[in-house]
Design an enzyme around this catalytic site. Sequence first.
Site, PDB file in Angstrom:
ATOM      1  N   HIS A  57       9.064  -4.373   1.065  1.00 13.70           N
ATOM      2  CA  HIS A  57       8.505  -3.827  -0.178  1.00 13.70           C
ATOM      3  C   HIS A  57       9.252  -2.585  -0.648  1.00 13.70           C
ATOM      4  O   HIS A  57       8.782  -1.877  -1.538  1.00 13.70           O
ATOM      5  CB  HIS A  57       7.023  -3.509  -0.005  1.00 13.70           C
ATOM      6  CG  HIS A  57       6.187  -4.691   0.382  1.00 13.70           C
ATOM      7  ND1 HIS A  57       6.127  -5.833  -0.395  1.00 13.70           N
ATOM      8  CD2 HIS A  57       5.396  -4.919   1.466  1.00 13.70           C
ATOM      9  CE1 HIS A  57       5.318  -6.712   0.188  1.00 13.70           C
ATOM     10  NE2 HIS A  57       4.874  -6.185   1.319  1.00 13.70           N
TER      11      HIS A  57
ATOM     12  N   LYS B 169     -21.747  16.501 -27.958  1.00 16.08           N
ATOM     13  CA  LYS B 169     -21.474  15.155 -27.432  1.00 16.08           C
ATOM     14  C   LYS B 169     -22.642  14.656 -26.570  1.00 16.08           C
ATOM     15  O   LYS B 169     -23.212  15.400 -25.778  1.00 16.08           O
ATOM     16  CB  LYS B 169     -20.202  15.163 -26.588  1.00 16.08           C
ATOM     17  CG  LYS B 169     -18.940  15.584 -27.337  1.00 16.08           C
ATOM     18  CD  LYS B 169     -18.527  14.539 -28.346  1.00 16.08           C
ATOM     19  CE  LYS B 169     -17.268  14.940 -29.092  1.00 16.08           C
ATOM     20  NZ  LYS B 169     -16.103  15.091 -28.208  1.00 16.08           N
TER      21      LYS B 169
ATOM     22  N   PRO C 177      -3.791   6.525  -6.522  1.00 16.07           N
ATOM     23  CA  PRO C 177      -3.666   7.925  -6.140  1.00 16.07           C
ATOM     24  C   PRO C 177      -4.098   8.856  -7.271  1.00 16.07           C
ATOM     25  O   PRO C 177      -3.783   8.631  -8.437  1.00 16.07           O
ATOM     26  CB  PRO C 177      -2.170   8.074  -5.845  1.00 16.07           C
ATOM     27  CG  PRO C 177      -1.730   6.712  -5.467  1.00 16.07           C
ATOM     28  CD  PRO C 177      -2.543   5.789  -6.317  1.00 16.07           C
ATOM     29  N   GLU C 178      -4.837   9.895  -6.921  1.00 17.38           N
ATOM     30  CA  GLU C 178      -5.263  10.867  -7.905  1.00 17.38           C
ATOM     31  C   GLU C 178      -4.314  12.060  -7.892  1.00 17.38           C
ATOM     32  O   GLU C 178      -3.349  12.106  -7.125  1.00 17.38           O
ATOM     33  CB  GLU C 178      -6.704  11.286  -7.624  1.00 17.38           C
ATOM     34  CG  GLU C 178      -7.681  10.133  -7.795  1.00 17.38           C
ATOM     35  CD  GLU C 178      -9.133  10.600  -7.914  1.00 17.38           C
ATOM     36  OE1 GLU C 178      -9.362  11.755  -8.298  1.00 17.38           O
ATOM     37  OE2 GLU C 178     -10.031   9.797  -7.618  1.00 17.38           O
TER      38      GLU C 178
ATOM     39  N   ARG D 168       2.205  -3.835  -4.044  1.00 17.05           N
ATOM     40  CA  ARG D 168       1.550  -4.503  -5.175  1.00 17.05           C
ATOM     41  C   ARG D 168       2.347  -4.402  -6.474  1.00 17.05           C
ATOM     42  O   ARG D 168       2.032  -5.078  -7.444  1.00 17.05           O
ATOM     43  CB  ARG D 168       0.157  -3.904  -5.381  1.00 17.05           C
ATOM     44  CG  ARG D 168      -0.729  -3.999  -4.145  1.00 17.05           C
ATOM     45  CD  ARG D 168      -2.104  -3.428  -4.410  1.00 17.05           C
ATOM     46  NE  ARG D 168      -2.863  -3.257  -3.173  1.00 17.05           N
ATOM     47  CZ  ARG D 168      -4.073  -2.746  -3.100  1.00 17.05           C
ATOM     48  NH1 ARG D 168      -4.679  -2.324  -4.205  1.00 17.05           N
ATOM     49  NH2 ARG D 168      -4.695  -2.615  -1.944  1.00 17.05           N
TER      50      ARG D 168
END
Length: 296
Positions: free
Chosen positions: A104, A169, A2-3, A126
């Site tokens: 779970h 950079k 998830p972001e 997971r």
Amino acid sequence: MPELPEVETVRRGLSPVMEGATVTKLELRRPDLRFPFPENFGDRIAGQRIAALGRRAKYLLIDLENGMTVIAHLGMSGSFRIEEGAGAELPGNFHHARSKDEKHDHVIFHLTTPSGPMRVIYNDPRRFGFMHLWARTELDTYPAFAELGPEPTGNILGADHLAKRFAGKIQPLKSALLDQSNIAGLGNIYVCEALWRSHLSPLRASGTTVTPTGKPKKELVALTQAIREVIADAIAAGGSSLRDHIQTDGTLGYFQHSFSVYDREGQACRTPECTGVIHRVTQAGRSSFYCPQCQR
């Protein structure tokens, strides 16, 4: 994984139930997730009132009245759901629909709220997520937070900030934007989308967006605005809901249906009047999607 918008969606979904509630019991159904739970975790949380829910980058913050903060990370497949009632084993009437296989369910916050007893259940097939406990006044010393840059939705993030980080950079823009010390919480999906919106190639050297005197070029100003907009749009849409991510009410977000470039390899570019086709390249082990014709 998830972001930031997904985690913000979770925070907003949990806040109405958890903020102001008292944790009557923290039920741990296993000794660990990705990492072991803090020592005496359940006993240290039980009886505490939840003062507020916050977020730092991709981490959910549960502030307790005693000055401690639960730091939660969803990992690859973690999610929360909310259920009415006090008994963990009772079917009950769901405040929100069930969304995961109960085998779970690893952590259950048993809450007393003005609306009655509630359960907030953390489910993680997971088990890549984790929960830590940290003093709120010392959050800046938490290892994952120590080097984090500003939030992409905060007032600190601006073109001038990025110009200071990018000046001189040769690092590609995509890599520079994923560097959490430059901006906190940006992930692969939304970086691709922001670069597309600002017509910048992920392969372009980040330093080329800065003038010789260290000022942001117009391209960097556009990129900064695009980052803010794509994150705001994703939060409003409820997150991308890729793979296992779900909202707290069990429904899927729908920003995935409005991706303009991510995962659209071989399809026509959506930039008006552009005749290009979306390409995919691999950068540092991650897929970058972009239009070589209009992203320079």
